[in-house]
Each structure stands twice: as C-alpha cells, then as structure tokens.
Design a protein around this motif. Structure first.
Motif, PDB file in Angstrom:
ATOM      1  N   GLY A 144       0.817  -1.201   0.000  1.00  0.00           N
ATOM      2  CA  GLY A 144       0.000   0.000   0.000  1.00  0.00           C
ATOM      3  C   GLY A 144       0.851   1.252   0.000  1.00  0.00           C
ATOM      4  N   GLN A 145       0.321   2.314   0.594  1.00  0.00           N
ATOM      5  CA  GLN A 145       1.025   3.588   0.675  1.00  0.00           C
ATOM      6  C   GLN A 145       0.913   4.146   2.086  1.00  0.00           C
ATOM      7  OE1 GLN A 145      -1.102   5.641  -2.486  1.00  0.00           O
ATOM      8  NE2 GLN A 145       0.609   5.329  -3.899  1.00  0.00           N
ATOM      9  N   THR A 146       1.862   5.001   2.433  1.00  0.00           N
ATOM     10  CA  THR A 146       1.827   5.619   3.756  1.00  0.00           C
ATOM     11  C   THR A 146       2.235   7.081   3.635  1.00  0.00           C
ATOM     12  OG1 THR A 146       2.521   5.344   6.063  1.00  0.00           O
ATOM     13  CG2 THR A 146       4.222   5.078   4.371  1.00  0.00           C
ATOM     14  N   ASP A 147       1.872   7.864   4.627  1.00  0.00           N
ATOM     15  CA  ASP A 147       2.092   9.304   4.632  1.00  0.00           C
ATOM     16  C   ASP A 147       3.322   9.629   5.476  1.00  0.00           C
ATOM     17  OD1 ASP A 147       1.982  12.052   4.786  1.00  0.00           O
ATOM     18  OD2 ASP A 147      -0.086  12.154   5.517  1.00  0.00           O
ATOM     19  N   LEU A 148       4.389  10.112   4.838  1.00  0.00           N
ATOM     20  CA  LEU A 148       5.619  10.431   5.562  1.00  0.00           C
ATOM     21  C   LEU A 148       5.474  11.667   6.444  1.00  0.00           C
ATOM     22  CD1 LEU A 148       8.326   9.842   2.794  1.00  0.00           C
ATOM     23  CD2 LEU A 148       7.658   8.282   4.639  1.00  0.00           C
ATOM     24  N   THR A 149       4.416  12.444   6.255  1.00  0.00           N
ATOM     25  CA  THR A 149       4.212  13.629   7.084  1.00  0.00           C
ATOM     26  C   THR A 149       3.421  13.323   8.357  1.00  0.00           C
ATOM     27  OG1 THR A 149       2.130  14.352   6.038  1.00  0.00           O
ATOM     28  CG2 THR A 149       4.194  15.034   4.992  1.00  0.00           C
ATOM     29  N   ASP A 150       3.065  12.059   8.551  1.00  0.00           N
ATOM     30  CA  ASP A 150       2.295  11.641   9.735  1.00  0.00           C
ATOM     31  C   ASP A 150       3.122  10.649  10.549  1.00  0.00           C
ATOM     32  OD1 ASP A 150       0.308  11.045  11.590  1.00  0.00           O
ATOM     33  OD2 ASP A 150      -0.649   9.564  10.295  1.00  0.00           O
ATOM     34  N   TYR A 151       3.527  11.072  11.756  1.00  0.00           N
ATOM     35  CA  TYR A 151       4.251  10.167  12.660  1.00  0.00           C
ATOM     36  C   TYR A 151       3.227   9.625  13.659  1.00  0.00           C
ATOM     37  CZ  TYR A 151       8.168   8.467  15.528  1.00  0.00           C
ATOM     38  OH  TYR A 151       9.070   7.693  16.213  1.00  0.00           O
ATOM     39  N   SER A 152       2.803   8.388  13.430  1.00  0.00           N
ATOM     40  CA  SER A 152       1.780   7.775  14.272  1.00  0.00           C
ATOM     41  C   SER A 152       2.424   7.009  15.420  1.00  0.00           C
ATOM     42  CB  SER A 152       0.921   6.823  13.444  1.00  0.00           C
ATOM     43  OG  SER A 152       0.041   6.089  14.275  1.00  0.00           O
ATOM     44  N   ALA A 153       1.998   7.308  16.636  1.00  0.00           N
ATOM     45  CA  ALA A 153       2.553   6.622  17.799  1.00  0.00           C
ATOM     46  C   ALA A 153       2.090   5.175  17.889  1.00  0.00           C
ATOM     47  CB  ALA A 153       2.173   7.368  19.073  1.00  0.00           C
ATOM     48  N   SER A 154       1.053   4.798  17.171  1.00  0.00           N
ATOM     49  CA  SER A 154       0.483   3.453  17.298  1.00  0.00           C
ATOM     50  C   SER A 154       1.173   2.425  16.416  1.00  0.00           C
ATOM     51  CB  SER A 154      -1.011   3.492  16.954  1.00  0.00           C
ATOM     52  OG  SER A 154      -1.209   3.859  15.599  1.00  0.00           O
ATOM     53  N   ARG A 155       1.984   2.869  15.442  1.00  0.00           N
ATOM     54  CA  ARG A 155       2.658   1.945  14.524  1.00  0.00           C
ATOM     55  C   ARG A 155       4.101   1.766  14.961  1.00  0.00           C
ATOM     56  NH1 ARG A 155       1.128   4.970   8.962  1.00  0.00           N
ATOM     57  NH2 ARG A 155       2.486   6.462  10.007  1.00  0.00           N
ATOM     58  N   ARG A 156       4.506   0.532  15.289  1.00  0.00           N
ATOM     59  CA  ARG A 156       5.866   0.253  15.727  1.00  0.00           C
ATOM     60  C   ARG A 156       6.719  -0.126  14.523  1.00  0.00           C
ATOM     61  NH1 ARG A 156       6.218   3.118  20.019  1.00  0.00           N
ATOM     62  NH2 ARG A 156       4.787   2.544  21.689  1.00  0.00           N
ATOM     63  N   HIS A 157       7.707   0.713  14.191  1.00  0.00           N
ATOM     64  CA  HIS A 157       8.544   0.415  13.028  1.00  0.00           C
ATOM     65  C   HIS A 157       9.835   1.207  13.082  1.00  0.00           C
ATOM     66  CE1 HIS A 157       7.361   4.206  10.801  1.00  0.00           C
ATOM     67  NE2 HIS A 157       6.361   4.106  11.650  1.00  0.00           N
ATOM     68  N   GLU A 158      10.844   0.701  12.373  1.00  0.00           N
ATOM     69  CA  GLU A 158      12.161   1.314  12.236  1.00  0.00           C
ATOM     70  C   GLU A 158      12.398   1.540  10.753  1.00  0.00           C
ATOM     71  OE1 GLU A 158      15.943   2.602  13.834  1.00  0.00           O
ATOM     72  OE2 GLU A 158      14.159   1.892  14.892  1.00  0.00           O
ATOM     73  N   ASP A 159      12.544   2.832  10.332  1.00  0.00           N
ATOM     74  CA  ASP A 159      12.670   3.125   8.910  1.00  0.00           C
ATOM     75  C   ASP A 159      13.634   4.272   8.668  1.00  0.00           C
ATOM     76  OD1 ASP A 159      10.829   1.467   7.118  1.00  0.00           O
ATOM     77  OD2 ASP A 159       9.473   1.996   8.750  1.00  0.00           O
TER      78      ASP A 159
END
Length: 363
Positions: free
Chosen positions: A200-215
C-alpha cells in the motif's frame, strides 16, 4: 560528567564533551519550558551490550556525523569520530546579545581539524551551529543528527522536496528483531503517498505513535532558492520543533523513524524518536564518494577537503496550540515567520543572516 553548559536569555544548552552530542537544549518560550531534543533512556546504564559505538552509548540531542553512517574509507566508528570521541573547549565568551562556545575534536578526520561553534542569542528560541574542517585530504560526507521525542506522535512539514527514497537495504529485515513500515528500495515525489512494505502507501508527514517500526528515508531538496526547513508538530509536547539549513550546503534531509521498531537491546522497543538528519551524504563514506544514486540526481554527497569547509544548521522549538505544523517557514529581517494553513502567522526573533543563503558553497 564531562559536560559544558552555556546559556543566553531564555535558552540554555549542554554539550557532552566525551562524544560531542548536545545533551540538553532548554528553551523558555510563551511561559513554558521546552526541550526539543531527545536523550536516550539507556545513558549511564551499566548493563548495555558489549561493542556498541560510544555515540550509541551516549546517544543524545544532535551531533555531527563525519562521515554519515559507515566509516568505510578511514577507520572510525559508525558516524565517524565527531560522533564518538572527545572534544575540547576552545573558547566560551559573551557576544553582543548572547553567548558563543567553540570546541575542537581531538581526532582528525581525513587529516582535517574539525571545530564546532555553538551560538545562543538572547530571546531567540534557537541553537545556531557551525562546523568547520580545516586542511585534510580527500572528501568527507557530513550530516547533523538532531533527534526529537515523539511520545504520542505528530505531524511533519517541509520546505519543497523533489523526491523521497529508501535505500536498497531494509532497516529491520528480521521479524524476530524488529519491524519496518516502508518499502525498500522505493521512491515517490509525493511525501503523503510513499510505497509501504505491505504493497500500500503511507504518509511520511504523519508520525503515528500506534505503529511500531524502524525506517530510514532520504528527502531531496527541490530547487527553490530559499531556506531548507523541517517543522515537527509534536502532539504530547504541544510544540513545534524546527530544523533549518542552507540547501546549498546540506541538500538532503534524512528521516530516521525509530518508533519502537527495534526489540533488541539497547532499544528494547521503546525509542519513539524522529531523527531529522540534514546532510551532504549518501549512506556510508565510500558510497558518498562513489557514483551513488544522489549524484545521478545531481546532488552533491561530500565536501572536498584541503582548504576550509564550513556549514551551518539551526535547531529550536516554539509552543504550539493545535496539532498542525506551519505550511510555510520564512526568514525575515530579524524574525522567523511561520504561516499556518488557516492563514495565521507567528513570528519570533531570528538571525536571518546566519545560514548565508545565496552565498557560494565550497564543493
């Protein structure tokens, strides 16, 4: 603790002299105390894994990377000696309307002497930084490494960017050790629609605290003739963190999204941090000197050493009511103006001459 403290009216900073990291930046603004920079929770713990670079052991605030990432031309730890070894105080003096502290790295980098100058100005909610390389040979990639806490996430805005791209190597490929959100390698000219690992796609301008990830993703500055800027509206902290640059000096902004996506020590799934790494670099010293993808896009990825090379950066914060960052950040005479989507404006004291926009930059 080997630290150097200095202050001006309404702002103070501390440099950890053992590694050259800014241990603390404290800003008094709008009747509030703001601390925009992150300090790793494991600092001064005795039970850390063996073999960590000293810059990870004492990870905090902002620091100089030279080179950025792998030191695979001249032997040095990750992000080079400026991020991992001792600095000496050269001077600490009052200047008209503020204070200036200067430091020198005990190591040389590619034979060059490295100096750091930090300036605080009365009433300005910003730390002004300059780094200088004198002498040496060859070329060096560089980046600043400011990190901000994102306890409950937030929203990001940027000066115009040409594209965003992830490298070929996945940040955390082993699900037993961590997780990633973005696709690798991938690119997009729309920061709000970046390819995701799930197709899919994701928004780099949105830092969501609920998604755990290292990027990790690199943003390439568009040609616009003005100041480069990143604005991070932090939800829990109710402020906006600002990182400002001259794009001619530092043409890329690399985002390190460390949102609890590493489950091994010392990270232990607890980081919740955004790195805003303005640089002149590819990933690794050798890659920065070679024919990398950024050079193919016409972007410089290293400074040539031998004479005098300097570059500057500014980091600060302001209180923010509401969750959206400014849509525009502009330098005006003696002021920085933030414009918001509803047409509202905010101005704060600012040294608009510091970044030297429009002046020639050494290659």
């Amino acid at each position: 603790m080997n630290e150097h403290d200095f202050e001006a009216e309404g702002i103070s900073a501390t440099l950890d002299l053992t590694v050259g990291h800014i241990a603390r930046l404290v800003i008094e603004s709008g009747g509030r105390t703001l601390e925009p920079l992150h300090r790793a929770p494991w600092i001064d713990h005795a039970d850390l894994p063996e073999g960590l670079p000293e810059g990870v052991v004492r990870l905090s605030g902002d620091f100089l990377c030279a080179p950025f990432s792998r030191s695979d031309v001249e032997p040095a730890p990750l992000h080079g000696w400026p991020a991992n070894s001792a600095w000496d105080v050269v001077s600490d003096e009052a200047i008209p309307g503020g204070r200036r502290s200067s430091f020198r790295l005990q190591h040389k980098v590619m034979g060059a002497v490295v100096e750091k100058t930090l300036i605080l100005r009365d009433g300005h909610p910003f730390l002004y930084q300059e780094h200088a390389f004198t002498g040496g040979s060859g070329a060096i990639s560089v980046a600043h490494h400011p990190m901000t806490e994102m306890a409950e996430g937030g929203r990001l805005a940027f000066s115009p960017k040409r594209l965003a791209a992830t490298p070929p190597d996945v940040t955390e490929p082993d699900p037993a050790r961590g997780a990633h959100l973005l696709a690798y390698p991938a690119r997009s000219s729309d920061l709000t629609r970046f390819p995701a690992a799930d197709g899919g796609q994701t928004d780099l301008t949105d830092y969501s605290a609920s998604r755990r990830h290292e990027d990790f993703v690199t943003l390439v500055e568009a040609v616009h003739g003005g100041m480069g800027w990143t604005a991070v509206a932090r939800k829990a902290e109710a402020d906006v963190v600002l990182v400002l640059k001259n794009p001619a000096e530092l043409p890329v902004t690399m985002l390190w999204i460390s949102n609890g996506g590493r489950c091994y020590a010392p990270w232990n799934s607890r980081h919740g941090v955004l790195g805003i790494e303005d640089g002149r670099a590819a990933v690794g010293h050798a890659a920065s000197l070679g024919d990398n993808w950024l050079k193919q896009e016409g972007v410089e990825t290293a400074f040539v050493l031998g004479g005098s090379v300097t570059f500057r950066q500014i980091v600060g914060a302001l209180p923010l009511d509401g969750g959206d960052p400014p849509s525009q950040v502009e330098a005006k005479p003696g002021r920085l103006r933030l414009t918001f989507a509803d047409g509202g404006h905010r101005e704060v004291p600012f040294d608009e001459t510091f970044l030297q926009i429009g002046q020639q930059v050494l290659k």
